[in-house]
Design a protein around this motif. Structure first.
Motif, PDB file in Angstrom:
ATOM      1  N   SER A 124       0.817  -1.224   0.000  1.00 46.24           N
ATOM      2  CA  SER A 124       0.000   0.000   0.000  1.00 46.24           C
ATOM      3  C   SER A 124       0.849   1.274   0.000  1.00 46.24           C
ATOM      4  CB  SER A 124      -0.945   0.019   1.213  1.00 46.24           C
ATOM      5  OG  SER A 124      -1.731  -1.151   1.280  1.00 46.24           O
ATOM      6  N   VAL A 125       2.022   1.216  -0.631  1.00 41.38           N
ATOM      7  CA  VAL A 125       2.928   2.365  -0.628  1.00 41.38           C
ATOM      8  C   VAL A 125       2.267   3.599  -1.237  1.00 41.38           C
ATOM      9  CG1 VAL A 125       5.102   3.278  -1.555  1.00 41.38           C
ATOM     10  CG2 VAL A 125       5.025   0.961  -0.589  1.00 41.38           C
ATOM     11  N   THR A 126       1.474   3.398  -2.283  1.00 40.77           N
ATOM     12  CA  THR A 126       0.840   4.552  -2.916  1.00 40.77           C
ATOM     13  C   THR A 126      -0.138   5.256  -1.976  1.00 40.77           C
ATOM     14  OG1 THR A 126      -0.865   3.117  -3.897  1.00 40.77           O
ATOM     15  CG2 THR A 126       1.074   3.621  -5.246  1.00 40.77           C
ATOM     16  N   THR A 127      -0.684   4.523  -0.998  1.00 42.12           N
ATOM     17  CA  THR A 127      -1.610   5.151  -0.048  1.00 42.12           C
ATOM     18  C   THR A 127      -0.873   5.867   1.077  1.00 42.12           C
ATOM     19  OG1 THR A 127      -1.826   3.188   1.382  1.00 42.12           O
ATOM     20  CG2 THR A 127      -3.297   3.330  -0.512  1.00 42.12           C
ATOM     21  N   TRP A 128       0.441   5.746   1.118  1.00 45.79           N
ATOM     22  CA  TRP A 128       1.214   6.451   2.149  1.00 45.79           C
ATOM     23  C   TRP A 128       1.171   7.960   1.921  1.00 45.79           C
ATOM     24  CZ3 TRP A 128       6.321   3.150   2.734  1.00 45.79           C
ATOM     25  CH2 TRP A 128       5.977   1.869   3.226  1.00 45.79           C
ATOM     26  N   ARG A 129       0.646   8.392   0.774  1.00 42.99           N
ATOM     27  CA  ARG A 129       0.491   9.830   0.539  1.00 42.99           C
ATOM     28  C   ARG A 129      -0.467  10.452   1.538  1.00 42.99           C
ATOM     29  NH1 ARG A 129      -2.649   7.098  -3.121  1.00 42.99           N
ATOM     30  NH2 ARG A 129      -4.752   7.885  -3.547  1.00 42.99           N
ATOM     31  N   LEU A 130      -1.264   9.609   2.210  1.00 47.99           N
ATOM     32  CA  LEU A 130      -2.196  10.086   3.230  1.00 47.99           C
ATOM     33  C   LEU A 130      -1.589  10.062   4.636  1.00 47.99           C
ATOM     34  CD1 LEU A 130      -5.145   8.093   1.733  1.00 47.99           C
ATOM     35  CD2 LEU A 130      -5.309  10.546   2.177  1.00 47.99           C
ATOM     36  N   PHE A 131      -0.370   9.595   4.757  1.00 43.30           N
ATOM     37  CA  PHE A 131       0.265   9.459   6.076  1.00 43.30           C
ATOM     38  C   PHE A 131       0.370  10.805   6.794  1.00 43.30           C
ATOM     39  CE2 PHE A 131       4.065   9.404   8.809  1.00 43.30           C
ATOM     40  CZ  PHE A 131       3.706   8.389   9.694  1.00 43.30           C
ATOM     41  N   LEU A 132       0.518  11.879   6.035  1.00 47.05           N
ATOM     42  CA  LEU A 132       0.664  13.197   6.651  1.00 47.05           C
ATOM     43  C   LEU A 132      -0.517  13.520   7.561  1.00 47.05           C
ATOM     44  CD1 LEU A 132       2.334  15.826   6.842  1.00 47.05           C
ATOM     45  CD2 LEU A 132       0.977  16.713   4.941  1.00 47.05           C
ATOM     46  N   PHE A 133      -1.725  13.138   7.164  1.00 42.62           N
ATOM     47  CA  PHE A 133      -2.917  13.430   7.974  1.00 42.62           C
ATOM     48  C   PHE A 133      -2.891  12.631   9.277  1.00 42.62           C
ATOM     49  CE2 PHE A 133      -4.294  13.828   3.455  1.00 42.62           C
ATOM     50  CZ  PHE A 133      -4.329  15.216   3.426  1.00 42.62           C
ATOM     51  N   PHE A 134      -2.408  11.399   9.202  1.00 38.39           N
ATOM     52  CA  PHE A 134      -2.232  10.584  10.405  1.00 38.39           C
ATOM     53  C   PHE A 134      -1.222  11.240  11.343  1.00 38.39           C
ATOM     54  CE2 PHE A 134       0.012   7.349  12.825  1.00 38.39           C
ATOM     55  CZ  PHE A 134      -0.996   6.539  13.304  1.00 38.39           C
ATOM     56  N   TYR A 135      -0.103  11.673  10.766  1.00 37.89           N
ATOM     57  CA  TYR A 135       0.930  12.316  11.581  1.00 37.89           C
ATOM     58  C   TYR A 135       0.421  13.608  12.206  1.00 37.89           C
ATOM     59  CZ  TYR A 135       5.079  14.829  12.977  1.00 37.89           C
ATOM     60  OH  TYR A 135       5.985  15.557  13.711  1.00 37.89           O
ATOM     61  N   LEU A 136      -0.319  14.400  11.449  1.00 36.03           N
ATOM     62  CA  LEU A 136      -0.868  15.640  11.998  1.00 36.03           C
ATOM     63  C   LEU A 136      -1.826  15.343  13.153  1.00 36.03           C
ATOM     64  CD1 LEU A 136      -1.504  17.734   8.760  1.00 36.03           C
ATOM     65  CD2 LEU A 136       0.266  18.099  10.492  1.00 36.03           C
TER      66      LEU A 136
END
Length: 337
Positions: free
Chosen positions: A168-180
């Motif tokens: 699911s590497v392509t979905t890691w683009r959403l990781f920023l929202f998790f981090y925030l």
């Protein structure tokens, strides 16, 4: 002892879960993911979910790595594999293990976010913001060119790309929202103080709707700005709305139903695929012929509520069995009961 639940968090989760069902009715039942204002909802729906996930995870991220990873695997991965097997039994099952996992990509991606975040803070708290941004932007660029890279690759390189799809590497683009979400939890007092200011939340809301009013352009920087600008402003706007309107929603008797859905988000996510009325696809053109977003919205929302009602009924029946409730939804039952 059961965890103390935060009502407005559950209310917000319930709201966003309904929008997930709404989106899947658009996509799987009508064949158009932009119907009924879903093009606006898509800007903040997943950012809200991942922000809340990060917000809730921050308090357990420092626990022993193996303990947290094992628990999250039991709750996130095991049930998803079971439902994916039910939805697409072998040999079709093995064709569903790409990026989208037959629609079940969210729980896989969220598990990976848990692991990534725990690794980052153990490497360096000071460098975690930079690592999160680099990972997110890198994944966004990779996702944008994923299809062209896959078509151009062969042999060993193709295996690497397929593996990145499974991860699911392509979905890691959403990781920023998790981090925030983790940042908001750590600096919650500051976040509350700023979002309590009408001028701040008003400006954020205006920016969100300005971004939402823009149309798609095939330009990397613009896509990135719309994706992250809309996501960040949207999730702050929605989070603040539910935080400040908790008492108002109670008076309207909206809060309790949304909270119930919010406490069953995993159940709804895993089960609702079985109840999507895909036969509605033949009526999609008739609905589109009205050329009215409001009519589309009302129709799709009505279908979504039917799907949600069937899903929650199935969830209730399944949870009557402690064995099924535990292994399908990760429910912890009181041993003394």
């Amino acid at each position: 002892m059961a965890k103390q639940r935060i009502e407005y968090i559950d209310t917000m989760r319930g709201f966003t879960m309904i929008l997930v069902v709404f989106a899947h009715v658009c996509h799987f039942c009508l064949g158009d993911s932009r119907m009924g204002y879903n093009a606006v909802f898509i800007l903040f729906r997943l950012p809200c979910f991942f922000m809340i996930s990060g917000w809730l995870f921050e308090s357990v991220a420092q626990r022993p790595f193996k303990e947290v990873a094992k628990h999250k695997a039991m709750v996130q991965l095991l049930p998803t594999f079971i439902f994916l097997l039910l939805l697409a039994p072998p040999p079709f099952f093995f064709h569903q293990l790409g990026t989208l996992k037959g629609g079940y990509w969210f729980t896989f991606a969220l598990f990976e976010y848990f692991i990534l975040y725990m690794l980052m803070i153990r490497i360096s708290r000071n460098w975690t913001p930079l690592m999160a941004v680099v990972l997110t932007i890198g994944a966004f660029i990779y996702a944008r060119y994923y299809d062209s890279l896959r078509s151009a690759a062969d042999g060993y390189q193709l295996w690497l790309i397929d593996f990145s799809g499974f991860m699911s590497v392509t979905t890691w683009r959403l990781f920023l929202f998790f981090y925030l979400g983790t940042c908001i939890r750590r600096y919650f007092d500051v976040f509350i103080r700023w979002t309590n200011k009408p001028v701040v939340i008003g400006l954020i809301t205006i920016v969100f709707f300005l971004i939402a009013s823009t149309s798609h352009h095939d330009h990397l920087l613009f896509e990135m700005f719309r994706f992250y600008g809309g996501g960040i402003t949207g999730m702050i706007m929605v989070f603040t709305f539910f935080r400040l309107s908790a008492s108002w929603l109670k008076k309207l008797h909206i809060s309790k139903p949304l909270q119930y859905v919010g406490t069953r988000t995993l159940d709804v996510y895993l089960l609702h695929f079985f109840f999507l009325p895909r036969f509605l696809m033949v009526y999609a053109d008739q609905l589109a012929a009205y050329n009215c977003r409001l009519i589309e919205f009302c129709y799709i929302m009505a279908v979504s509520f039917v799907v949600l009602a069937l899903t929650l009924t199935a969830s209730y029946v399944i949870r009557l069995s402690p064995f099924l409730g535990h292994y399908l939804f990760g429910v912890k039952y009181d041993k003394a009961a």
